[in-house]
Design a protein around this motif. Structure first.
Motif, PDB file in Angstrom:
ATOM      1  N   GLN A 183       0.858  -1.179   0.000  1.00 21.03           N
ATOM      2  CA  GLN A 183       0.000   0.000   0.000  1.00 21.03           C
ATOM      3  C   GLN A 183       0.897   1.233   0.000  1.00 21.03           C
ATOM      4  O   GLN A 183       1.979   1.201   0.591  1.00 21.03           O
ATOM      5  CB  GLN A 183      -0.862  -0.023   1.259  1.00 21.03           C
ATOM      6  N   PRO A 184       0.448   2.329  -0.639  1.00 21.49           N
ATOM      7  CA  PRO A 184       1.223   3.565  -0.524  1.00 21.49           C
ATOM      8  C   PRO A 184       1.353   3.976   0.948  1.00 21.49           C
ATOM      9  O   PRO A 184       0.361   4.031   1.673  1.00 21.49           O
ATOM     10  CB  PRO A 184       0.400   4.587  -1.309  1.00 21.49           C
ATOM     11  N   ALA A 185       2.550   4.254   1.386  1.00 28.15           N
ATOM     12  CA  ALA A 185       2.796   4.596   2.796  1.00 28.15           C
ATOM     13  C   ALA A 185       2.231   5.959   3.168  1.00 28.15           C
ATOM     14  O   ALA A 185       1.888   6.188   4.324  1.00 28.15           O
ATOM     15  CB  ALA A 185       4.297   4.558   3.080  1.00 28.15           C
ATOM     16  N   ASP A 186       2.128   6.837   2.183  1.00 28.11           N
ATOM     17  CA  ASP A 186       1.654   8.190   2.477  1.00 28.11           C
ATOM     18  C   ASP A 186       0.138   8.330   2.380  1.00 28.11           C
ATOM     19  O   ASP A 186      -0.395   9.412   2.579  1.00 28.11           O
ATOM     20  CB  ASP A 186       2.328   9.201   1.548  1.00 28.11           C
ATOM     21  N   ASP A 187      -0.565   7.243   2.065  1.00 23.89           N
ATOM     22  CA  ASP A 187      -2.020   7.295   1.934  1.00 23.89           C
ATOM     23  C   ASP A 187      -2.638   6.000   2.464  1.00 23.89           C
ATOM     24  O   ASP A 187      -2.971   5.101   1.695  1.00 23.89           O
ATOM     25  CB  ASP A 187      -2.419   7.519   0.475  1.00 23.89           C
ATOM     26  N   PRO A 188      -2.788   5.889   3.785  1.00 25.49           N
ATOM     27  CA  PRO A 188      -3.313   4.663   4.367  1.00 25.49           C
ATOM     28  C   PRO A 188      -4.763   4.358   3.978  1.00 25.49           C
ATOM     29  O   PRO A 188      -5.238   3.257   4.206  1.00 25.49           O
ATOM     30  CB  PRO A 188      -3.181   4.878   5.874  1.00 25.49           C
TER      31      PRO A 188
END
Length: 158
Positions: A37-42
């Motif tokens: 998953q993108p780390a900056d957009d949980p």
């Protein structure tokens, strides 16, 4: 520089051709599947580790490169499973991908991200049905166990 999810999908859509993606399904011995998953957009969806097929690649070399670029793991074995015609909307834009999935065995289970914009996690199979893991047809095939026998799946636009 890594693109954020909006920039990435805008760039894909601007090509106006289907994207070819290679991805791996990794199962742990204790009943979990490896996702990222993108780390900056949980709040963004989960996905199977993989990436875009590039000139000069074979499916297997691309798969190995993606795991080595994105994680601290190496692919020990990869068995081709199936193709997915993945059609979806992203913020009003239609995206179409031909995705090729492999059953992957890694050299380790203690996975760490090599890319700060991504995080990998082991998702227990018992939680898979509630997870926003896309494409849903692949998630559902993993849940049912049919991912080992399916050869062609279609994800219709949401």
């Amino acid at each position: 520089m890594a693109l954020n999810q909006d920039q990435f999908f805008r760039a894909i859509a601007s090509r106006q051709i289907p994207r070819i993606r290679i991805a791996g399904i990794v199962m742990s011995g204790d009943g979990a599947v490896l996702v990222q998953q993108p780390a900056d957009d949980p709040s963004s969806c989960l996905a199977f580790i993989g990436g875009e097929y590039e000139l000069g690649d074979t499916f297997e070399t691309r798969l190995k490169k993606e795991f080595e670029e994105e994680t601290n793991a190496r692919v020990l074995n990869a068995r081709y499973l199936f193709c997915v015609e993945n059609h979806f909307h992203y913020k009003g834009t239609v995206i179409q991908q031909a995705e090729h999935y492999f059953l992957v065995t890694l050299d380790r289970q203690d996975i760490v991200s090599r890319e700060p914009h991504l995080r990998q996690l082991w998702l227990p199979l018992s939680e898979l049905g509630r997870a926003d893991l896309r494409p849903f047809v692949v998630r559902d095939a993993v849940i049912s166990g049919s991912y080992l026998t399916e050869r062609h799946l279609v994800q219709v636009p949401d």
